[in-house]
Design a protein around this motif. Structure first.
Motif, short mmCIF file in Angstrom:
data_model
loop_
_atom_site.label_atom_id
_atom_site.label_comp_id
_atom_site.label_asym_id
_atom_site.label_seq_id
_atom_site.Cartn_x
_atom_site.Cartn_y
_atom_site.Cartn_z
N GLN A 69 0.82 -1.22 0.00
CA GLN A 69 0.00 0.00 0.00
C GLN A 69 0.85 1.26 0.00
N GLY A 70 2.12 1.13 0.29
CA GLY A 70 3.04 2.26 0.29
C GLY A 70 4.09 2.10 1.37
N HIS A 71 5.33 2.46 1.02
CA HIS A 71 6.43 2.34 1.96
C HIS A 71 7.41 3.48 1.75
N ASP A 132 2.01 8.70 10.57
CA ASP A 132 2.53 10.04 10.88
C ASP A 132 3.42 10.55 9.75
N TRP A 133 4.19 9.64 9.15
CA TRP A 133 5.06 9.99 8.02
C TRP A 133 4.22 10.61 6.89
N THR A 134 3.15 9.92 6.49
CA THR A 134 2.32 10.42 5.38
C THR A 134 1.52 11.65 5.79
N ARG A 135 1.12 11.72 7.04
CA ARG A 135 0.39 12.90 7.55
C ARG A 135 1.24 14.16 7.39
N ASN A 136 2.55 14.00 7.46
CA ASN A 136 3.47 15.13 7.30
C ASN A 136 3.84 15.39 5.84
#
Length: 142
Positions: A69-71, A132-136
């Motif tokens: 789904q994404g990395h 949190d990574w993608t939220r940023n």
């Protein structure tokens, strides 16, 4: 109190809080002769700076389905739930820092302890995980 109510009262909170992220902010090795070994839980901005430094190994400990789904770009994948997890981490160089993450930070916290116990010196755990990574707004690959 019925058995059903007792079950809900005692076990539901255990299940909920048992899956939450470990609250240990910094974990030093139990070996007093090696004071340079540690686990440090860091926020997404700090984790990104570490990844961008190129000095360490990015380690994704999620399932293959989650990874699909994404990395984080250039991440090594070692699903903490698979039998070959120990074999995969044994293949990583111990002279590099390890930047470990999962979905929210709970599995990666467990993995960080395993890494430290297996000779890795500097382990950084992403608090809040890839969420949190993608939220940023940081990049992911699919």
């Amino acid at each position: 109190m019925s058995f059903k109510h007792a079950f809900i009262f005692f076990w539901v909170p255990f299940l909920f809080f048992g899956c939450s992220q470990n609250k240990i902010e910094n974990h030093k090795t139990k070996d007093p002769s090696n004071s340079e070994s540690f686990i440090k839980n860091v926020d997404a901005a700090t984790f990104k700076n570490l990844v961008d430094s190129g000095q360490g190994i990015v380690l994704d400990v999620r399932t293959i389905g989650e990874v699909a789904q994404g990395h984080i770009p250039n991440a090594h994948v070692a699903d903490i739930y698979q039998r070959d997890f120990m074999e995969k981490i044994q293949q990583l160089p111990r002279d590099k820092e390890v930047y470990v993450y999962c979905t929210v930070g709970a599995r990666s916290s467990q993995a960080a302890k395993i890494l430290l116990d297996n000779g890795f010196k500097k382990v950084y755990n992403l608090k809040g995980g890839i969420i949190d990574w993608t939220r940023n707004g940081y990049p992911i690959e699919k």
